[in-house]
Design a protein around this motif. Sequence first.
Motif, PDB file in Angstrom:
ATOM      1  N   HIS A  35      72.125  44.366  -6.091  1.00  0.00           N
ATOM      2  CA  HIS A  35      72.997  45.457  -6.527  1.00  0.00           C
ATOM      3  C   HIS A  35      72.480  46.129  -7.796  1.00  0.00           C
ATOM      4  O   HIS A  35      72.656  47.337  -7.974  1.00  0.00           O
ATOM      5  CB  HIS A  35      74.420  44.940  -6.712  1.00  0.00           C
ATOM      6  N   ALA A  36      71.834  45.359  -8.671  1.00  0.00           N
ATOM      7  CA  ALA A  36      71.235  45.979  -9.861  1.00  0.00           C
ATOM      8  C   ALA A  36      70.111  46.922  -9.460  1.00  0.00           C
ATOM      9  O   ALA A  36      69.935  47.995 -10.050  1.00  0.00           O
ATOM     10  CB  ALA A  36      70.709  44.891 -10.803  1.00  0.00           C
ATOM     11  N   THR A  37      69.346  46.550  -8.437  1.00  0.00           N
ATOM     12  CA  THR A  37      68.234  47.375  -7.990  1.00  0.00           C
ATOM     13  C   THR A  37      68.711  48.623  -7.274  1.00  0.00           C
ATOM     14  O   THR A  37      68.033  49.660  -7.301  1.00  0.00           O
ATOM     15  CB  THR A  37      67.304  46.554  -7.069  1.00  0.00           C
ATOM     16  N   VAL A  38      69.877  48.564  -6.637  1.00  0.00           N
ATOM     17  CA  VAL A  38      70.432  49.756  -5.993  1.00  0.00           C
ATOM     18  C   VAL A  38      70.632  50.867  -7.029  1.00  0.00           C
ATOM     19  O   VAL A  38      70.407  52.046  -6.749  1.00  0.00           O
ATOM     20  CB  VAL A  38      71.756  49.425  -5.277  1.00  0.00           C
ATOM     21  N   GLY A  39      71.013  50.498  -8.232  1.00  0.00           N
ATOM     22  CA  GLY A  39      71.155  51.502  -9.285  1.00  0.00           C
ATOM     23  C   GLY A  39      69.841  52.175  -9.622  1.00  0.00           C
ATOM     24  O   GLY A  39      69.790  53.390  -9.847  1.00  0.00           O
ATOM     25  N   VAL A  40      68.756  51.393  -9.644  1.00  0.00           N
ATOM     26  CA  VAL A  40      67.432  51.973  -9.877  1.00  0.00           C
ATOM     27  C   VAL A  40      67.055  52.875  -8.714  1.00  0.00           C
ATOM     28  O   VAL A  40      66.507  53.969  -8.893  1.00  0.00           O
ATOM     29  CB  VAL A  40      66.383  50.858 -10.054  1.00  0.00           C
ATOM     30  N   ARG A  41      67.351  52.425  -7.490  1.00  0.00           N
ATOM     31  CA  ARG A  41      67.072  53.227  -6.303  1.00  0.00           C
ATOM     32  C   ARG A  41      67.757  54.596  -6.378  1.00  0.00           C
ATOM     33  O   ARG A  41      67.148  55.633  -6.090  1.00  0.00           O
ATOM     34  CB  ARG A  41      67.549  52.455  -5.061  1.00  0.00           C
ATOM     35  N   ASN A  42      69.028  54.605  -6.795  1.00  0.00           N
ATOM     36  CA  ASN A  42      69.761  55.866  -6.869  1.00  0.00           C
ATOM     37  C   ASN A  42      69.130  56.824  -7.871  1.00  0.00           C
ATOM     38  O   ASN A  42      69.030  58.030  -7.623  1.00  0.00           O
ATOM     39  CB  ASN A  42      71.212  55.596  -7.242  1.00  0.00           C
ATOM     40  N   ALA A  43      68.679  56.288  -9.006  1.00  0.00           N
ATOM     41  CA  ALA A  43      68.020  57.140 -10.009  1.00  0.00           C
ATOM     42  C   ALA A  43      66.707  57.693  -9.471  1.00  0.00           C
ATOM     43  O   ALA A  43      66.382  58.871  -9.684  1.00  0.00           O
ATOM     44  CB  ALA A  43      67.784  56.340 -11.289  1.00  0.00           C
ATOM     45  N   LEU A  44      65.952  56.865  -8.760  1.00  0.00           N
ATOM     46  CA  LEU A  44      64.677  57.325  -8.212  1.00  0.00           C
ATOM     47  C   LEU A  44      64.871  58.342  -7.099  1.00  0.00           C
ATOM     48  O   LEU A  44      64.064  59.262  -6.941  1.00  0.00           O
ATOM     49  CB  LEU A  44      63.866  56.126  -7.712  1.00  0.00           C
ATOM     50  N   PHE A  71      51.042  54.711  -6.776  1.00  0.00           N
ATOM     51  CA  PHE A  71      52.158  53.909  -7.271  1.00  0.00           C
ATOM     52  C   PHE A  71      52.422  54.290  -8.720  1.00  0.00           C
ATOM     53  O   PHE A  71      51.638  55.011  -9.354  1.00  0.00           O
ATOM     54  CB  PHE A  71      51.864  52.413  -7.159  1.00  0.00           C
ATOM     55  N   PHE A  72      53.531  53.818  -9.249  1.00  0.00           N
ATOM     56  CA  PHE A  72      53.866  54.055 -10.657  1.00  0.00           C
ATOM     57  C   PHE A  72      54.667  52.868 -11.164  1.00  0.00           C
ATOM     58  O   PHE A  72      55.164  52.045 -10.385  1.00  0.00           O
ATOM     59  CB  PHE A  72      54.673  55.358 -10.819  1.00  0.00           C
ATOM     60  N   TYR A  73      54.776  52.767 -12.484  1.00  0.00           N
ATOM     61  CA  TYR A  73      55.582  51.731 -13.119  1.00  0.00           C
ATOM     62  C   TYR A  73      56.837  52.363 -13.712  1.00  0.00           C
ATOM     63  O   TYR A  73      56.777  53.469 -14.269  1.00  0.00           O
ATOM     64  CB  TYR A  73      54.808  51.034 -14.235  1.00  0.00           C
ATOM     65  N   ALA A  74      57.954  51.658 -13.600  1.00  0.00           N
ATOM     66  CA  ALA A  74      59.209  52.114 -14.186  1.00  0.00           C
ATOM     67  C   ALA A  74      59.645  51.128 -15.259  1.00  0.00           C
ATOM     68  O   ALA A  74      59.858  49.946 -14.970  1.00  0.00           O
ATOM     69  CB  ALA A  74      60.287  52.233 -13.115  1.00  0.00           C
ATOM     70  N   SER A  75      59.749  51.612 -16.486  1.00  0.00           N
ATOM     71  CA  SER A  75      60.271  50.786 -17.579  1.00  0.00           C
ATOM     72  C   SER A  75      61.685  51.267 -17.912  1.00  0.00           C
ATOM     73  O   SER A  75      62.138  52.301 -17.411  1.00  0.00           O
ATOM     74  CB  SER A  75      59.366  50.889 -18.814  1.00  0.00           C
ATOM     75  N   ASN A  76      62.383  50.523 -18.746  1.00  0.00           N
ATOM     76  CA  ASN A  76      63.769  50.871 -19.099  1.00  0.00           C
ATOM     77  C   ASN A  76      64.603  51.113 -17.844  1.00  0.00           C
ATOM     78  O   ASN A  76      65.422  52.031 -17.783  1.00  0.00           O
ATOM     79  CB  ASN A  76      63.805  52.111 -20.008  1.00  0.00           C
ATOM     80  N   HIS A  77      64.403  50.267 -16.832  1.00  0.00           N
ATOM     81  CA  HIS A  77      65.049  50.461 -15.539  1.00  0.00           C
ATOM     82  C   HIS A  77      66.494  49.997 -15.513  1.00  0.00           C
ATOM     83  O   HIS A  77      67.234  50.321 -14.581  1.00  0.00           O
ATOM     84  CB  HIS A  77      64.270  49.733 -14.440  1.00  0.00           C
ATOM     85  N   GLY A  78      66.907  49.227 -16.501  1.00  0.00           N
ATOM     86  CA  GLY A  78      68.312  48.837 -16.593  1.00  0.00           C
ATOM     87  C   GLY A  78      68.681  47.559 -15.878  1.00  0.00           C
ATOM     88  O   GLY A  78      69.850  47.151 -15.897  1.00  0.00           O
ATOM     89  N   ILE A  79      67.712  46.874 -15.233  1.00  0.00           N
ATOM     90  CA  ILE A  79      68.012  45.594 -14.600  1.00  0.00           C
ATOM     91  C   ILE A  79      67.980  44.519 -15.682  1.00  0.00           C
ATOM     92  O   ILE A  79      66.928  44.299 -16.300  1.00  0.00           O
ATOM     93  CB  ILE A  79      67.000  45.258 -13.495  1.00  0.00           C
ATOM     94  N   PRO A  80      69.085  43.856 -15.962  1.00  0.00           N
ATOM     95  CA  PRO A  80      69.099  42.867 -17.047  1.00  0.00           C
ATOM     96  C   PRO A  80      68.084  41.748 -16.823  1.00  0.00           C
ATOM     97  O   PRO A  80      67.876  41.292 -15.697  1.00  0.00           O
ATOM     98  CB  PRO A  80      70.533  42.318 -17.010  1.00  0.00           C
ATOM     99  N   ARG A  81      67.465  41.333 -17.914  1.00  0.00           N
ATOM    100  CA  ARG A  81      66.462  40.276 -17.824  1.00  0.00           C
ATOM    101  C   ARG A  81      67.046  38.995 -17.234  1.00  0.00           C
ATOM    102  O   ARG A  81      66.385  38.282 -16.474  1.00  0.00           O
ATOM    103  CB  ARG A  81      65.908  39.994 -19.225  1.00  0.00           C
ATOM    104  N   GLY A  82      68.300  38.706 -17.556  1.00  0.00           N
ATOM    105  CA  GLY A  82      68.926  37.497 -17.038  1.00  0.00           C
ATOM    106  C   GLY A  82      69.046  37.512 -15.519  1.00  0.00           C
ATOM    107  O   GLY A  82      68.903  36.469 -14.865  1.00  0.00           O
ATOM    108  N   ILE A  83      69.301  38.677 -14.938  1.00  0.00           N
ATOM    109  CA  ILE A  83      69.402  38.794 -13.486  1.00  0.00           C
ATOM    110  C   ILE A  83      68.034  38.575 -12.841  1.00  0.00           C
ATOM    111  O   ILE A  83      67.917  37.910 -11.800  1.00  0.00           O
ATOM    112  CB  ILE A  83      69.989  40.167 -13.099  1.00  0.00           C
ATOM    113  N   ILE A  84      66.978  39.117 -13.459  1.00  0.00           N
ATOM    114  CA  ILE A  84      65.625  38.913 -12.941  1.00  0.00           C
ATOM    115  C   ILE A  84      65.244  37.438 -13.027  1.00  0.00           C
ATOM    116  O   ILE A  84      64.711  36.861 -12.070  1.00  0.00           O
ATOM    117  CB  ILE A  84      64.620  39.786 -13.717  1.00  0.00           C
TER     118      ILE A  84
END
Length: 233
Positions: free
Chosen positions: A128-137, A18-31
Amino acid sequence: MLAALAGQIRDACVKVGFFYASNHGIPRGIINAVFAAMKAYFSLPLETKMKKFYHREGANYRGYAPVSDANFSAENRGDLFEGFVIGWEELIPKKDEDKKVNDDAMAIPNLWPSEPAVFREAFLNYYHATVGVRNALYRLFALALDLPETYFGDNNLPTMRSHYYPPQTGPTDDRIIGINAHSDMNFASCFTILWQEPGIQALQVLNSDKQWINAPPIPGTTAGKGPTTLPLI
C-alpha cells in the motif's frame, strides 16, 4: 517543478531505460519489515513453502513459485529465482468491500503462508505504501507524454512480486541465470517500481545504444523501469 521532473523521467526512460526515485515517501521501517519477512520466508524449507503453492488464472498468479518455475528464454534452463506474488488486499478487510471482479489484479485471491507470522502484515504495508508512489509516477508519466496529469487515473491496481535469487556456485553455465532478459510488458505492466537489496549489483538494463549497463542499488531510492525496458538479473 512537476513539468521539469516529468522531463527528466522522459529523458531517462528514452535514453537510459530506467531511473531512480528518492524522497519516495515509503517509510524505512516498512522497507526493513518487508525485507526481513522475505528473508525469513525464503529461508524456510522447500516443503514448507510449497504448502502455499501458486494459484494461476491466465497470465496472473498468486503465492509461491519455486526456483526455475519461470523461464524467459527457450535457450535457458530456467530462471534461478524463487518468487512470491500478491495483489490488492486491505490489511483490515472492509465489510462489503467492492472486489471489482473485472479487474484482473483483484480477481485472484492472495495466498498467505502461516510463517513467518508477520508476513502478511509486512507485505501489505509495503504494497500500500508503494501504491502511493505508483500514483505519483502515473501523473509524472502523463506529463512526460504531454497528456493531462490525471490521464492514467489510479484504478488499475498493481501486482507485487518479491524475488529471491540464490547464490550461484560451481561451474558457470550461461543457460542458468537469475532472470533472463525480458520486457516488463511480459507482466502486462505499465511500469515497475523496483527495490533492490543494498550492496549487491545484479540488475542490468539495455539502453537505447543497445548496451547492457549496470543499475546498482542506491540507498534510499527505488528504481523505476518503463514497459519497454529490457532488464537482466
